[in-house]
Motif scaffolding. Structure first.
Motif, mmCIF file in Angstrom:
data_model
loop_
_atom_site.group_PDB
_atom_site.id
_atom_site.type_symbol
_atom_site.label_atom_id
_atom_site.label_comp_id
_atom_site.label_asym_id
_atom_site.label_seq_id
_atom_site.Cartn_x
_atom_site.Cartn_y
_atom_site.Cartn_z
ATOM 1 N N HIS A 93 32.628 -56.704 55.417
ATOM 2 C CA HIS A 93 33.465 -57.295 54.373
ATOM 3 C C HIS A 93 32.697 -57.717 53.130
ATOM 4 C CE1 HIS A 93 36.868 -57.312 57.102
ATOM 5 N NE2 HIS A 93 36.030 -57.727 58.035
ATOM 6 N N THR A 94 31.386 -57.543 53.133
ATOM 7 C CA THR A 94 30.570 -57.934 51.976
ATOM 8 C C THR A 94 29.568 -56.834 51.660
ATOM 9 O OG1 THR A 94 28.885 -59.003 53.332
ATOM 10 C CG2 THR A 94 30.707 -60.382 52.562
ATOM 11 N N SER A 107 29.314 -59.352 46.783
ATOM 12 C CA SER A 107 30.757 -59.226 46.584
ATOM 13 C C SER A 107 31.438 -59.173 47.948
ATOM 14 C CB SER A 107 31.082 -57.980 45.769
ATOM 15 O OG SER A 107 30.737 -56.821 46.481
ATOM 16 N N ASP A 109 35.313 -58.579 50.059
ATOM 17 C CA ASP A 109 36.557 -57.838 49.869
ATOM 18 C C ASP A 109 37.810 -58.709 49.933
ATOM 19 O OD1 ASP A 109 36.667 -58.313 52.586
ATOM 20 O OD2 ASP A 109 36.629 -56.208 53.178
ATOM 21 N N SER A 110 37.649 -60.000 50.239
ATOM 22 C CA SER A 110 38.789 -60.910 50.210
ATOM 23 C C SER A 110 38.298 -62.310 49.874
ATOM 24 C CB SER A 110 39.507 -60.924 51.563
ATOM 25 O OG SER A 110 38.710 -61.567 52.531
ATOM 26 N N THR A 111 39.215 -63.159 49.450
ATOM 27 C CA THR A 111 38.827 -64.532 49.121
ATOM 28 C C THR A 111 38.385 -65.283 50.377
ATOM 29 O OG1 THR A 111 41.137 -65.209 49.261
ATOM 30 C CG2 THR A 111 40.284 -64.691 47.073
ATOM 31 N N TRP A 113 36.699 -64.023 52.951
ATOM 32 C CA TRP A 113 35.308 -63.651 53.228
ATOM 33 C C TRP A 113 34.376 -64.209 52.157
ATOM 34 C CZ3 TRP A 113 33.159 -62.388 57.551
ATOM 35 C CH2 TRP A 113 33.944 -61.847 58.568
ATOM 36 N N ARG A 143 31.025 -63.233 44.734
ATOM 37 C CA ARG A 143 32.179 -62.797 43.951
ATOM 38 C C ARG A 143 33.264 -62.345 44.910
ATOM 39 N NH1 ARG A 143 29.068 -59.178 39.510
ATOM 40 N NH2 ARG A 143 28.283 -60.911 38.278
ATOM 41 N N GLY A 144 34.477 -62.803 44.636
ATOM 42 C CA GLY A 144 35.617 -62.412 45.454
ATOM 43 C C GLY A 144 36.078 -61.016 45.066
ATOM 44 N N PRO A 145 37.236 -60.622 45.567
ATOM 45 C CA PRO A 145 37.730 -59.285 45.250
ATOM 46 C C PRO A 145 38.023 -59.163 43.753
ATOM 47 C CG PRO A 145 39.420 -60.569 46.354
ATOM 48 C CD PRO A 145 38.154 -61.368 46.394
ATOM 49 N N ARG A 146 37.779 -58.001 43.262
ATOM 50 C CA ARG A 146 38.017 -57.759 41.840
ATOM 51 C C ARG A 146 39.435 -57.254 41.665
ATOM 52 N NH1 ARG A 146 33.026 -57.343 38.335
ATOM 53 N NH2 ARG A 146 31.503 -58.142 39.772
ATOM 54 N N LEU A 147 40.224 -58.062 40.997
ATOM 55 C CA LEU A 147 41.576 -57.649 40.683
ATOM 56 C C LEU A 147 41.599 -57.340 39.197
ATOM 57 C CD1 LEU A 147 43.468 -60.420 42.660
ATOM 58 C CD2 LEU A 147 42.971 -58.096 43.395
#
Length: 168
Positions: A93-94, A107, A109-111, A113, A143-147
């Motif tokens: 997940h990272t 980074s 893949d979710s807030t 994680w 860094r959380g997921p990039r939206l």
């Protein structure tokens, strides 16, 4: 001589060995064969001339040192072995993004994680310093997921947004 031997205490173990060594050194000194004062040098094998081929690993190590690439190569090695360093669950997940000035950017893949990595930041810094050398990594930035920007289109509701939209 027999009387002297009878009066001397019986030695055993290390004391006997020390006495025999002292006797051997005294005998050698009487014969003019003094023991070495310097330890013998070990032969490291045949010496290489500057023009001889080098071992590949040694040549790469010399190149990295000469160019100042040792730390970037070590960081690349750690990033390449991320899964075995942080474990398969966290690695799924990272991923490490970059390393600069003692800061590793990771980074997630979710807030959820991203929060987990923030909680494990001190442990992660310690583990990375075990691989790279003490004091190399000073902190971990997550860094959380990039939206990206929200897509626009005909199916989007325009106007005010907020709780009134949901609850009526």
């Amino acid at each position: 001589m027999m009387a002297e031997e009878a009066e001397r205490p019986v030695l055993s173990g290390a004391a006997l060995a020390r006495e025999k060594l002292a006797q051997a050194k005294a005998d050698a000194a009487r014969r003019g064969q003094l023991p070495r004062s310097e330890p013998r040098r070990r032969a490291a094998g045949p010496r290489r001339d500057a023009g001889d081929p080098q071992l590949l690993g040694r040549a790469i190590a010399d190149l990295l040192a000469a160019r100042g690439w040792e730390q970037p190569a070590a960081v690349g090695n750690v990033f390449g072995r991320w899964k075995e360093i942080v474990g398969p669950d966290l690695a799924a997940h990272t991923k490490p993004e970059s390393f600069e000035d003692g800061e590793v950017i990771v980074s997630a893949d979710s807030t959820a994680w991203a929060t987990q990595v923030r909680l494990l930041a001190a442990t992660l810094v310690r583990r990375l310093n075990e691989e790279l050398g003490e004091g190399t990594v000073k902190r971990v930035k997550v860094r959380g997921p990039r939206l990206g920007p929200k897509p626009r289109g005909g199916l989007r509701v325009t106007g005010s947004k907020g709780p009134g939209d949901t609850y009526g």
